[in-house]
Write a protein that holds these residues in place. Structure first.
Motif, short mmCIF file in Angstrom:
data_model
loop_
_atom_site.label_atom_id
_atom_site.label_comp_id
_atom_site.label_asym_id
_atom_site.label_seq_id
_atom_site.Cartn_x
_atom_site.Cartn_y
_atom_site.Cartn_z
N HIS A 283 8.69 20.15 -8.02
CA HIS A 283 7.95 21.21 -7.34
C HIS A 283 8.75 21.81 -6.20
O HIS A 283 8.23 22.61 -5.43
N ASN B 27 9.61 20.56 -3.44
CA ASN B 27 8.99 20.34 -2.13
C ASN B 27 9.50 19.07 -1.46
O ASN B 27 8.74 18.33 -0.85
N TYR C 270 7.19 13.25 5.86
CA TYR C 270 6.45 11.99 5.96
C TYR C 270 7.39 10.82 6.21
O TYR C 270 7.05 9.88 6.93
N LYS D 163 0.82 -1.19 0.00
CA LYS D 163 0.00 0.00 0.00
C LYS D 163 0.87 1.25 0.00
O LYS D 163 1.85 1.32 0.71
N ASP D 164 0.46 2.21 -0.81
CA ASP D 164 1.19 3.47 -0.82
C ASP D 164 0.74 4.33 0.35
O ASP D 164 -0.40 4.75 0.40
N LEU D 165 1.64 4.56 1.26
CA LEU D 165 1.29 5.39 2.40
C LEU D 165 1.37 6.86 2.02
O LEU D 165 0.63 7.69 2.53
N PHE D 166 2.30 7.14 1.14
CA PHE D 166 2.47 8.52 0.73
C PHE D 166 3.01 8.52 -0.69
O PHE D 166 3.88 7.72 -1.01
N THR D 167 2.47 9.36 -1.52
CA THR D 167 2.99 9.42 -2.89
C THR D 167 3.29 10.85 -3.26
O THR D 167 2.51 11.76 -2.96
N GLN D 168 4.42 11.04 -3.88
CA GLN D 168 4.79 12.38 -4.35
C GLN D 168 5.06 12.30 -5.85
O GLN D 168 5.97 11.59 -6.29
N ASP D 169 4.26 12.99 -6.60
CA ASP D 169 4.46 13.00 -8.04
C ASP D 169 5.48 14.06 -8.43
O ASP D 169 5.88 14.89 -7.62
N ARG E 77 -3.20 8.27 12.63
CA ARG E 77 -2.81 7.06 11.90
C ARG E 77 -1.30 6.92 11.73
O ARG E 77 -0.81 5.85 11.40
N THR E 78 -0.59 8.00 11.95
CA THR E 78 0.86 7.86 11.85
C THR E 78 1.46 7.28 13.13
O THR E 78 2.60 6.86 13.14
N ARG F 287 -9.07 8.63 10.24
CA ARG F 287 -8.17 9.77 10.05
C ARG F 287 -7.61 10.26 11.38
O ARG F 287 -7.25 11.42 11.53
N ILE G 117 8.55 18.04 2.15
CA ILE G 117 7.30 17.34 2.50
C ILE G 117 7.55 15.85 2.55
O ILE G 117 7.09 15.14 3.45
#
Ligand SMILES: Nc1nc2c(ncn2[C@@H]2O[C@H](COP(=O)(O)OP(=O)(O)OP(=O)(O)O)[C@@H](O)[C@H]2O)c(=O)[nH]1
Ligand SMILES: [Mg+2]
Lengths: 211, 665
Positions: free
Chosen positions: B146, B148, B155, B15-21, B392-393, B389, B151
């Motif tokens: 970007h 960033n 995470y 599962k992707d917990l966090f995605t940065q494009d 959860r971390t 929500r 960020i």
């Protein structure tokens, strides 16, 4: 400090709790998605500057808490907003039905000529869908508001939605300025040149979303 | 856990917990050049075995799904700088029809197991991030379109414990994979560094306040605590610290007498000058209530008699982590202080039964019933959304099918049955989560939650009257304590204090780390030193930002942003100490108004029985019974003296500080 933008637009995201307002904003401002988001308490905003027909447009996008109870507080921040995204969750019928209430809420608290747009979010969750795209479109026709389905998770149409809203605001603003000051020779951060009126590329929009 | 089905039910194994494009692969050891400079997505992935990986996936893995992708929009998208890659759905979700192109693309995925990650750094103005699993080599370099990268770092830090290297602020060394509970325990051990000796001094001090409040001036107090904190080593072994206490008290006593007489003759002048607050005393925090002290405070039957003393200690230093489970039940009115062990046992039994009977009420609801019970359904759906929500971390609530989420949800739904009118309001899950995390038990957590909710129920009023009232009171307090700032806020359209809404609604839960919020809450639960001390916490935080807010001439939006961004950057002990200092400033100000008195729960002037007579007024009987040498001070501020005031230690201090103000004026 010198202004680094030509226009500043205040936008607002509203809609029921959990429809994905914060996720949409995070996608737009950071191009990212976070699975473990926390619910929004109170209000916050994010900034992103976009390029629109050669103009730097600074978008200040306000994210509000969705739960009805907090509305007396959150509506205080409606003032001065130029565009509003009404968000529902395509996997949640109730959030769709509530769009009508949110529209009424806008009518009571925001300026009358605020640009609006309806977003049906989470369209990646096809298996859980409760609200068809057609119903979204129909509602949009009813209220004469543009509509598009989005997915903050898969980065679908989020970008376009904000660009569309920003473009509409810009067009409206330019039209207004034109009307109020037809002479035309102006300069400065919040002014525009008259000839830019012709570059209003909205024709594609009328084809893909409803007006 | 179908009731709280999480994000989606895709057949994904990880599962992707966090995605940065928008992340370009710039360099990668062992990869052909052709792979470089392609754009993709950087993710934090949770694998099936719960291990985590940093993964970069090239965008060719992402294809446009013609069903949902409106081609018109795709054209428009090119207007946006980043749109050419930011659209589309990931093929990965459509398992089963993997093309060969897709397979080759898959081979280009870069995976860095978080367990193996040794160090990473952020350079080029947040645009570049490099990872290393071997010291001395940066194996992979990514470019963040970007700008960033911070960020992603933020995470990533949820999953690894890092330290910054001394020579390079941008380089992070992974200390260990982050299991927050470990980190927690360690920090608590570090916190308990104070010796028992020190606690005794604080304890002595507290009993001094109780017995001879008039002799214990604020000045002496801060000097004392200075000794406790900084001078202890010097004194150690040579002299009993409590002797030091007596000495100082005597000294400050004498000083006080002298000064009071001097000031007395100037009384009207002092009062007539522009009302400013007396100087802020700096009051260091104490040590947490230790297990030894706590057990010693109970009689043989387990009753706690010195309730006010215990609360004073907790107010000063909080509670040692090892006894929080026990102490919180008292602070949250689940366990009455004066109950014996046997009585508590009976109570627990009764409360357990009561809880489960309420739980059964919603558990036994049939689908049909639920379908016809929209008010319940609405509440339930709010609960479900928020449970997913909430914190959860934190490892305790992390991951899918986490049984603790079920408990969180069950307690909240049972609370809906306990108080249907209030039901569920956003924010409640934030209030409950730390309780459940600490207590680990459904029934205890529920009743402690009930106790906490009783304290803050008005925050959740349907019409938000309670919140508005508090925001108004906060504004009034700020006007009194920090008029300059209050004035600035008013000028900037922020006088309604709405930007403090989140602070007040969930009692700063979103502003502090888990560890710090436990400390802050337990201190606030003591209701010391006055009513609405949490509003003074707000004042303390704002006061610390005053210079920035005013000098930068922050307006409506900047104020909100600045305040929101303070989250997780606040020092709980410093704030508590400042808030207490402000409290003393406020209550000892000669121009203290009834409005402020009411907010702080102090007796008002108009209700006061004693008259405001001249400075030669005879001392009141109360002062006599207390046998202090405060007569002159009492005469001067005689109108402040009230029977009620004398009953509480916190308020006794408040009277004493009026004298300090006279001293310093
Ligand atoms: N699958 C999917 N899930 C989404 C999407 N957008 C948001 N979510 C999830 O929906 C939940 C709610 O999203 P939020 O962005 O917190 O919702 P919100 O509208 O800000 O809610 P409030 O802050 O309570 O008003 C989160 O668990 C998100 O991960 C989406 O496009 N697709
Ligand atoms: Mg939100």
């Amino acid at each position: 400090m010198a202004k680094t933008y030509d226009y500043l637009f205040k936008l607002l995201l509203i809609g029921d709790s959990g429809v994905g307002k914060t996720s949409i904003l995070f996608r737009f401002s950071e191009d990212a998605f976070n699975i473990s988001f926390i619910s929004t308490i109170g209000i916050d905003f994010k900034i992103r500057t976009i390029d629109l027909d050669g103009k730097k447009v600074k978008l200040q996008i306000w994210d509000t808490a969705g739960q009805e109870r907090f509305r007396t507080i959150t509506t205080a921040y409606y003032r001065g907003s130029m565009g509003i995204m009404l968000v529902y969750d395509v996997t949640n019928e109730k959030s769709f039905e509530n769009i009508k209430n949110w529209i009424r809420n806008i009518e009571e608290n925001a300026s009358a000529d605020v640009e609006k747009m309806i977003l049906g979010n989470k369209c990646d969750l096809e298996a859980k869908r409760q609200v068809s795209k057609e119903r979204g479109e129909q509602l949009a026709v009813e209220y004469q508001i543009k509509f598009i389905e989005t997915s903050a998770k898969d980065s679908l149409n989020v970008e376009s939605a904000f660009y569309t809203l920003a473009r509409d605001i810009k067009a409206k603003m330019e039209k207004k300025q034109e009307a109020s000051n037809p002479a035309g020779a102006r300069s400065g951060a919040h002014q525009i040149r008259a000839n830019e009126q012709q570059r209003k590329p909205t024709s594609w929009l009328s084809r893909c979303s409803l007006l | 856990m179908s009731r709280s089905s999480s994000v989606e039910d895709l057949p994904e194994q990880c599962k992707d917990l966090f995605t940065q494009d928008g992340v370009l692969l710039k360099a990668c050891l062992g990869r052909p050049v052709t792979d470089l400079n392609s754009i993709g997505m950087l993710c934090i992935v949770q694998n099936q075995d719960n291990s985590k990986t940093i993964e970069w996936r090239p965008n060719d893995l992402i294809t446009i799904d013609s069903d949902t992708q409106d081609q018109e929009w795709a054209v428009v998208n090119t207007i946006g700088i980043t749109m050419s890659f930011a659209k589309g759905r990931r093929q990965r979700t459509l398992s089963g029809n993997i093309t060969s192109d897709y397979a080759t693309a898959r081979a280009r995925i870069i995976k860095i197991p978080i367990e193996e990650l040794k160090t990473f750094r952020v350079t080029r103005n947040n645009q570049q991030m490099q990872f290393s699993t071997k010291p001395g080599v940066w194996q992979t370099t990514f470019y963040f379109q970007h700008g960033n990268a911070e960020i992603f770092v933020a995470y990533l830090k949820n999953h690894v414990k890092t330290a910054k290297t001394r020579h390079d602020r941008n380089t992070y060394v992974v200390v260990e994979p982050n299991i927050e509970s470990q980190v927690l325990n360690k920090s608590f051990a570090e916190l308990d560094i104070f010796t028992e000796n020190t606690t005794d001094v604080v304890w002595n001090l507290v009993s001094n306040f109780k017995q001879r409040p008039y002799e214990t001036t604020m000045e002496a107090f801060s000097k004392l605590t200075d000794i406790v904190y900084y001078g202890n080593e010097g004194v150690n072994g040579k002299r009993d610290v409590s002797e030091e206490v007596v000495d100082l008290l005597t000294k400050s006593m004498n000083a006080m007498e002298e000064a009071t007489t001097v000031t007395k003759s100037d009384e009207y002048e002092v009062i007539s000058v522009k009302p400013t607050l007396p100087p802020r005393p700096s009051i260091p925090r104490g040590t947490p209530l230790s297990p030894e002290k706590w057990w010693a405070l109970q009689d043989t039957e387990g009753r706690i008699t010195e309730v006010e003393g215990v609360k004073q200690l907790i107010f000063r230093g909080g509670v040692a982590h090892s006894i929080r489970q026990c102490v919180w039940k008292y602070l949250l009115d689940y366990h009455p202080w004066h109950m014996s062990n046997a009585e508590l046992k009976a109570l627990t039994k009764k409360k357990t039964e009561e809880y489960f009977s309420m739980k059964l009420q919603w558990r036994s609801m049939t689908e049909g019933q639920e379908a016809r019970f929209s008010e319940y359904r609405d509440r339930k759906s709010l609960v479900e959304k928020d449970v997913n929500r909430t914190d959860r971390t934190h490892p305790f609530f992390a991951g899918d099918n986490n049984p603790n989420l079920v408990i969180l949800q069950d307690i909240l739904l049972t609370y809906v049955m306990y108080n249907f009118d209030l039901g569920y309001v956003q924010g409640m899950s934030d209030i409950l989560a730390p309780l459940l995390l600490l207590l680990g038990n459904e029934v205890d957590s529920f009743w402690c939650f009930v106790g906490f909710m009783d304290k803050i129920a008005s925050n959740f009023d349907m019409d938000q009257a309670g919140m508005k009232h508090q925001l108004l009171q906060l504004q009034q307090l700020l006007t009194f304590a920090s008029p300059e700032l209050a004035n600035h806020l008013a000028q900037k359209d922020s006088g309604n204090m709405y930007f403090c809404f989140r602070w007040l609604l969930v009692w700063f839960k979103r502003e502090f780390s888990h560890r710090d919020i436990m400390r802050l809450w337990e201190v606030l639960w003591t209701s010391l030193p006055c009513a609405n001390f949490h509003l003074l916490i707000c004042v303390a935080i704002l006061d610390a930002e005053k210079d920035i807010l005013i000098s930068k001439d922050y307006g409506f939006t900047e104020i909100l942003k600045h305040v929101n961004d303070l989250s997780m950057c606040l020092d709980v002990d410093k704030i508590l100490s400042t808030a207490e200092g402000i409290y003393h400033q406020v209550v000892s100000a000669p121009h203290l108004t009834d409005q402020i008195r009411i907010i702080l729960g102090l007796p008002t002037m108009s209700n006061s029985t004693s008259t405001h007579s001249g400075s030669d007024a005879p001392t009141t009987s109360k002062s006599e019974t207390n046998g202090t040498k405060e007569d002159q001070g009492t005469g001067m501020f005689g109108q402040e003296m009230d029977e009620d005031t004398l009953e509480y230690n916190g308020l006794q201090i408040c009277i004493v500080t009026k004298t300090v103000w006279a001293l310093l004026a």
